[in-house]
Design a protein around this motif. Structure first.
Motif, PDB file in Angstrom:
ATOM      1  N   VAL A  10      19.607  49.787  27.152  1.00 54.95           N
ATOM      2  CA  VAL A  10      18.246  49.174  26.999  1.00 54.95           C
ATOM      3  C   VAL A  10      18.486  47.515  26.790  1.00 54.95           C
ATOM      4  CG1 VAL A  10      16.190  48.995  25.788  1.00 54.95           C
ATOM      5  CG2 VAL A  10      17.147  51.086  26.327  1.00 54.95           C
ATOM      6  N   CYS A  11      18.943  47.321  26.008  1.00 57.40           N
ATOM      7  CA  CYS A  11      18.828  45.632  25.750  1.00 57.40           C
ATOM      8  C   CYS A  11      20.123  45.114  25.817  1.00 57.40           C
ATOM      9  CB  CYS A  11      18.659  45.327  24.252  1.00 57.40           C
ATOM     10  SG  CYS A  11      19.686  46.048  22.919  1.00 57.40           S
ATOM     11  N   GLY A  64      22.625  48.799  17.441  1.00 57.83           N
ATOM     12  CA  GLY A  64      22.164  47.997  16.137  1.00 57.83           C
ATOM     13  C   GLY A  64      21.003  47.066  16.347  1.00 57.83           C
ATOM     14  N   ASN A  65      20.892  46.844  17.680  1.00 57.80           N
ATOM     15  CA  ASN A  65      19.747  45.645  17.743  1.00 57.80           C
ATOM     16  C   ASN A  65      18.263  46.562  18.075  1.00 57.80           C
ATOM     17  OD1 ASN A  65      18.325  43.266  18.565  1.00 57.80           O
ATOM     18  ND2 ASN A  65      18.421  43.751  20.669  1.00 57.80           N
ATOM     19  N   CYS A  66      18.284  47.576  19.190  1.00 55.06           N
ATOM     20  CA  CYS A  66      16.924  47.890  19.329  1.00 55.06           C
ATOM     21  C   CYS A  66      16.643  49.496  19.045  1.00 55.06           C
ATOM     22  CB  CYS A  66      16.734  48.173  21.018  1.00 55.06           C
ATOM     23  SG  CYS A  66      17.751  49.052  21.848  1.00 55.06           S
ATOM     24  N   GLY A  67      17.823  50.080  18.533  1.00 51.04           N
ATOM     25  CA  GLY A  67      17.859  51.344  17.944  1.00 51.04           C
ATOM     26  C   GLY A  67      17.997  52.349  18.794  1.00 51.04           C
ATOM     27  N   TRP A 231      15.690  57.985  21.938  1.00 52.09           N
ATOM     28  CA  TRP A 231      14.851  56.919  22.066  1.00 52.09           C
ATOM     29  C   TRP A 231      14.208  56.531  20.645  1.00 52.09           C
ATOM     30  CZ3 TRP A 231      14.553  53.970  26.086  1.00 52.09           C
ATOM     31  CH2 TRP A 231      14.861  54.358  27.464  1.00 52.09           C
ATOM     32  N   THR A 232      13.882  55.485  20.564  1.00 49.82           N
ATOM     33  CA  THR A 232      13.029  55.242  19.421  1.00 49.82           C
ATOM     34  C   THR A 232      11.875  54.300  19.949  1.00 49.82           C
ATOM     35  OG1 THR A 232      14.146  52.732  19.345  1.00 49.82           O
ATOM     36  CG2 THR A 232      15.248  54.639  17.858  1.00 49.82           C
ATOM     37  N   PRO A 233      10.710  54.143  19.269  1.00 52.25           N
ATOM     38  CA  PRO A 233       9.472  53.595  19.533  1.00 52.25           C
ATOM     39  C   PRO A 233       9.755  52.164  20.228  1.00 52.25           C
ATOM     40  CG  PRO A 233       8.818  54.646  17.725  1.00 52.25           C
ATOM     41  CD  PRO A 233      10.368  54.983  17.888  1.00 52.25           C
ATOM     42  N   ASN A 234      10.679  51.393  19.625  1.00 52.72           N
ATOM     43  CA  ASN A 234      11.009  49.943  19.783  1.00 52.72           C
ATOM     44  C   ASN A 234      11.855  50.053  21.036  1.00 52.72           C
ATOM     45  OD1 ASN A 234      11.388  47.044  19.301  1.00 52.72           O
ATOM     46  ND2 ASN A 234      13.509  47.473  18.903  1.00 52.72           N
ATOM     47  N   SER A 235      12.858  50.824  21.406  1.00 54.01           N
ATOM     48  CA  SER A 235      13.452  50.817  22.391  1.00 54.01           C
ATOM     49  C   SER A 235      12.836  51.353  23.747  1.00 54.01           C
ATOM     50  CB  SER A 235      14.800  51.850  22.251  1.00 54.01           C
ATOM     51  OG  SER A 235      14.576  53.177  21.984  1.00 54.01           O
ATOM     52  N   LEU A 236      11.873  52.194  23.388  1.00 56.76           N
ATOM     53  CA  LEU A 236      11.272  52.812  24.690  1.00 56.76           C
ATOM     54  C   LEU A 236      10.218  51.581  24.943  1.00 56.76           C
ATOM     55  CD1 LEU A 236      10.634  54.908  26.775  1.00 56.76           C
ATOM     56  CD2 LEU A 236       8.930  55.939  25.025  1.00 56.76           C
TER      57      LEU A 236
END
Length: 326
Positions: A10-11, A64-67, A231-236
């Motif tokens: 993702v990031c 560790g950054n976006c979850g 998925w986490t809310p932040n990563s999505l």
């Protein structure tokens, strides 16, 4: 396998910490179908998973950054894998996700074209009512035939939909689908291209934190290659923004008793991996009418074992996101 360092899909942050979990091919195949339940299906799953992983092991990592959590090798199940897996699975008649999509997105747009990706037997589409023009992406041949008989225009994949329908849909839905797809970025970009200006996309996925909680409390793994993404809310949100969407709302699934009953089933399923367990013996029974009540009885002691964690286990295991074309 030496999994690290691995960039987050993702990031792109390098994931250099220890893996969350490590699974062998045999553990994965046993999770989906213990050999005591169906030896032939178990062996075919073993072969399919080994072919996907190109080896005997997969690890679960978390950024560790976006979850974002993901399997390494980062490869989801293919048609062979899901063809075997779906021999023993069904589809839900209705679910929280569908009500969420109708309330938070479809109620805000005029009747028009809607596309459900991974439509299954079409429970959501057929429950819409009104004058919606119903479209689906569905890879299973038998499901495609049933959908077409009920008036749904069906595409085998997004590439087929994109040929003649770019910029024409008012809404796209994906219910519990994106966690299965390693190549999620091009999928989201294709959805962006298919939507009209101001169009909505609604996505629901298992919550990565809830999946970790499930594994810790029930012993039942969130097993790749079925769920390749956590998925986490932040990563999505980051993935949707990268595809050109504006995230409007993120909502956790409400707490419900079905989640606790699901955890009970997972505990029995985990027990069945031990060939000497009562659960394994129950799964040996091929007659479903006999097997089902026996498994229900085994669920009672499982429920007792899980009762200290009941407040955690009734929490919803998913979340939904509504986004709009920027």
């Amino acid at each position: 396998m030496s999994p690290l360092p691995v960039p987050c899909p993702v990031c792109s942050t390098v994931c250099a910490g220890p893996p969350l979990h490590s699974y062998t091919v045999t553990q994965a195949a046993t999770h989906f179908c213990p050999p005591t339940r169906n030896l032939d299906r178990f062996q075919r799953l073993e072969s399919a998973i080994r072919n996907l992983w190109q080896g005997d092991e997969c690890v679960a990592l978390r950024c560790g950054n976006c979850g974002f959590g993901f399997g390494h090798p980062f490869v989801g199940g293919d048609e062979t894998f899901y063809g075997i897996l779906h021999e023993q699975k069904g589809y839900p008649a209705w679910r929280w996700d569908y009500d969420y999509a109708i309330k938070e997105a479809l109620a805000n747009v005029p009747t028009g074209k809607v596309l459900d990706i991974g439509a299954g037997i079409g429970a959501f589409l057929h429950g819409l009512g009104g004058d919606w023009q119903l479209h689906a992406v569905e890879s299973t041949e038998s499901n495609r035939g049933d959908l077409e008989k009920r008036g749904v225009q069906v595409f085998r994949d997004l590439d087929q939909a994109a040929k003649d329908h770019q910029g024409t849909f008012q809404a796209i839905t994906m219910f519990q689908v994106l966690e299965h797809i390693a190549e999620f970025a091009p999928v989201l970009k294709s959805c962006r291209a298919l939507l009209r200006s101001g169009g909505y996309i609604v996505i629901t996925v298992p919550d990565g934190d809830a999946m970790e909680r499930q594994e810790r409390l029930t012993g039942c793994a969130d097993m790749p290659p079925n769920h390749i993404n956590k998925w986490t809310p932040n990563s999505l949100r980051l993935a949707l923004e990268a595809a050109g969407f504006e995230v409007l709302k993120t909502t956790p699934e409400p707490s419900n008793l079905k989640s606790l009953l699901g955890a009970m089933h997972m505990r029995v399923q985990t027990d069945a991996a031990n060939p000497k367990s009562l659960a394994a013996q129950a799964y040996r029974i091929q007659n479903k009418r006999v097997r089902a009540p026996l498994l229900a009885l085994l669920g009672l002691p499982a429920l007792v074992r899980l009762s200290p964690h009941a407040l955690q286990l009734i929490q919803g295991g998913a979340f939904g996101v509504v986004a709009k074309v920027q």
